[in-house]
Scaffold this motif. Sequence first.
Motif, PDB file in Angstrom:
ATOM      1  N   THR A 197       0.987   5.537   0.583  1.00 41.08           N
ATOM      2  CA  THR A 197       0.518   6.299   1.739  1.00 41.08           C
ATOM      3  C   THR A 197      -0.991   6.549   1.673  1.00 41.08           C
ATOM      4  O   THR A 197      -1.585   6.974   2.634  1.00 41.08           O
ATOM      5  CB  THR A 197       1.303   7.625   1.871  1.00 41.08           C
ATOM      6  OG1 THR A 197       1.481   8.184   0.561  1.00 41.08           O
ATOM      7  CG2 THR A 197       2.663   7.397   2.484  1.00 41.08           C
ATOM      8  N   GLN A 245       0.853  -1.186   0.000  1.00 42.62           N
ATOM      9  CA  GLN A 245       0.000   0.000   0.000  1.00 42.62           C
ATOM     10  C   GLN A 245       0.884   1.229   0.000  1.00 42.62           C
ATOM     11  O   GLN A 245       1.894   1.284   0.691  1.00 42.62           O
ATOM     12  CB  GLN A 245      -0.874   0.036   1.258  1.00 42.62           C
ATOM     13  CG  GLN A 245      -2.081  -0.843   1.169  1.00 42.62           C
ATOM     14  CD  GLN A 245      -2.703  -1.059   2.528  1.00 42.62           C
ATOM     15  OE1 GLN A 245      -2.004  -1.242   3.520  1.00 42.62           O
ATOM     16  NE2 GLN A 245      -4.037  -1.013   2.575  1.00 42.62           N
ATOM     17  N   ASN A 304      -4.155   4.239   1.464  1.00 39.90           N
ATOM     18  CA  ASN A 304      -4.269   2.784   1.560  1.00 39.90           C
ATOM     19  C   ASN A 304      -5.218   2.136   0.539  1.00 39.90           C
ATOM     20  O   ASN A 304      -5.371   0.931   0.506  1.00 39.90           O
ATOM     21  CB  ASN A 304      -4.578   2.332   2.990  1.00 39.90           C
ATOM     22  CG  ASN A 304      -5.904   2.874   3.467  1.00 39.90           C
ATOM     23  OD1 ASN A 304      -6.721   3.345   2.664  1.00 39.90           O
ATOM     24  ND2 ASN A 304      -6.122   2.823   4.764  1.00 39.90           N
TER      25      ASN A 304
END
Lengths: 115, 837
Positions: free
Chosen positions: B271, B269, B273
């Motif tokens: 930053t 992921q 998500n």
Amino acid sequence: MNQISNIKWVAACNTADVPENGGVCALIQGEQIAIFHFARLNQWFATQNECPHKKQMALSRGMIGTQGDEPKVACPFHKKTFSLESGQCLSGDAFSIKTYPVQIENGQVFIGFEL
Amino acid sequence: MAKPKIVVVGNGMVGYKFCEKLLAKSNLDAFDITVFGEEPRPAYDRVHLSAFFDGKTADDLTLAPISWYEKNHIKLILSDPIVNLDTASKTVTSHHGIIQKYDYLILATGSSAFVPQIEGVNKRGVFVYRTIEDLELMKKYAQKARIGAVIGGGLLGLEAAKALLDLGIPETHIIEFAPRLMPRQIDMGGSQVLQSKLEDLGLKIHLAKNTEKILGENHITGMRFTDETVLKVDLLVISAGIKPRDELARIAGLQVGVRGGIVVNDYLQTTDNQIFAIGECALYGGMIYGLVAPGYEMADVVATNLTGGQKVFKGYDMSSKLKLIGVDVASFGDPLAGNPYAAGVDERGCRSIVFRDEAKGIYKRVNISADGKYLVGGVLIGDASQFGMLQQTVTNKILLPPNAEDLILGSRGAETGSGVMDLPDEALICSCEAVTKGQIYSQVTDNECFTVDSIKKCTKAGTGCGGCVPMVKDLIQGSMKKMGRVVRNIICEHFDHTRQELFDLMKIKKIKTYDLALDTLGKGHGCEVCKPAIASIMASLWNEPIQKQPAIQDSNDRFMANIQKGGSYSIVPRIPGGEITPEKLIVMGQIAKKWGLYTKITGGQRIDMFGALIGDLPYIWEELIAAGFESGHAYGKALRTVKSCVGSTWCRFGLHDAVTFAIEIENRYKGLRSPHKLKSAVSGCIRECAEANSKDFGLIATEKGWNLFVCGNGGSKPAHAKLLAADLDSETCIKYIDRFLMFYIKTAEPLTRTSVWLSKMEGGMDYLKEVVIHDALGMAAQWEIEMDSLVGTYHCEWKNAVETPEIRKRFNHFVNTTEKDPSVKFENLREQKKATW
């Protein structure tokens, strides 16, 4: 002995001509027939002599034996095995061989051909 | 509920693999999948891009055709890169203005070529090496180029250099900034060996060169370096590294690395998500993974988590094996541990073993942990055949053998198993497709997948980079062997004994017929496996004529000739040591002529006569025996031939009389039946013209006597014979051969040659020496007596057959007529005949 009416019995050889637990080849009406004397089972078997794998006239020279309870013959060329009863290939190939009924009378081996 | 929308940006290898994995883990139509690709064609195999110049087409390289995307309801939009990403509205915008909403966004944008700031880099004739379009442009331009150059001596640079060679550019230069080739993957020694191999191929290599300026007006005509030297160049490829494609992440304000790359966590992921990054655009643990296998693993992690599974990315082993311009280059684990070129040991205490063969251009290095127990990493140049096993040894922390140098030099003692079978079931064999040893093993044993192709089909192993294919092959063979051994260990369903047990039991019980063996030691009615095995044991024990029990002999033994195509037989009389008088030669010729036989010299210095009808065999043999010939046992699992060179009687190099000794040995062991055939040879000097090193037992003359070698083999699995004892006199030599042969005859499994027998022997050659030379089993004296008795009971089987009417009678194709087999036919071939088939 139960004789089925639509079978013609042809004399092939003397019983003494066939080695115990081995086979011979007879030429009957132009066909090569492998005849086996399975002495340990006290049974006689007959099949086509040609192995369908590589079309070699060789089954009568093969070793016989059993797989479970199924009597069988192994082709000497590549060890494909066939049931002596049903003619089915037991080594997993799709082909099979013809089998013939056998009768013994007065020390003679008779092969049955369907009419 | 609406289906979750997944948008994949990038249709390269990793983007494609993500789709494939996602589909495999979910139902069709579980997701609404849209893929945007910048290039005009669907994902293709970029790893093998240079194959494009080898004659492969763009279609050959395509991973899946457009119809595949259609069939799987994937909306594929090509030639339309995404130019904007808005995380607030969860949309991406394409160059052509498509606005696409996503629930999950997968960034698989890959990387582009890193182009250093060099003056004149925009001139015509300067290329990057990244896409099929790049290649097509290069191909066109290369037609008029005579001198090519590549900036970058790393992996991609060397690939590009291969492309220039394939394009037929007569002179190609590689320019590397560092003082050696492939500085990231391999060590100094490896670089040097690689460099000299590449120079042998005509590449010109310039190290520690920094390009200052590209010369020429519109087109490139040359390059100038910071050391003020100049090189004439018509075509330049820049392959100096990669640059992650992180533009979208930057636009959207996702975190990127200082030197580029989209920062991701263990789930890949970013930053944000809802947004994932996989492949060469992702920065994991401060590292860009510039290989396809880790990219595939990342794709798998994301696909697993999106379909309800649980998986994290834990970094990736960057081991790699490549063929660069025909040269194997591999590195695995930590290739640079050990520090052999300076202190000899690194800060962790690792040490290295280095093998360097300048003559053949082979370099191998393995790095060993401080305690000497584990392999840490290594480098292979020129011969990477051991790569698979070495990499597995590192990743599975397999304990090293006492002599760790065996890892790269091969075990110089007995042949060991395939090695791959010793791996744990979890061992990853194919890292591209994450297929374990256990999975492949069960496909072989449960589903009878016996070929690499069938394994590829059912597990996908070997379909990625292909580097694991040799290991898959070994694994298939090993697994099959394992299956076969279960059948072979006990003779067959009729005898619940190993051959060795049966041998001892039959000896103690003095069993001399097959039926008695079956009745007392077995069950059922026998088969084509146990019959010849027991016939062989009885022959080795009692040496009675095999014709006493014809029906248990293999067909060749039953008719004492070799059945050939079409059902005719061949005849090989014994010619001990290959020595034959002119008179005997003439007789053979006359007999062959009379019976219409095709004649050929065999590999064992004998004469084979083909095309004999079964009914003619006794008549032919009658004539051969009258002329003094004996059976050559070419039909039996028995001693075949003892080949010899001409030896000291004629040869100016010969040390001893090889022919005389070969004849003595052949006459001693002729007729000896064994678990498999036995071949031997005697050479009169070290030149080894008789090829004794490829025989079950062989002798080579030395100044002082004979060196006795054993367990060699030719055939499909050649094995070099091993020295059993050196400088023996003739008498000791025969004593040792007696013991060796009896030990083999008693303990080998049916149809096992001496080389395989030795490879399965615990303790290997050292143990064999103990038994044969030092009599570790206390059997030597008895074996010598037994061998003497076998030698004493020798008889010519054919003489016996010819003289016995009831045996002769068996040699007829038909039992009920003397007619010949009409199916046996011949045709002419070079003044002889051959079977018509």
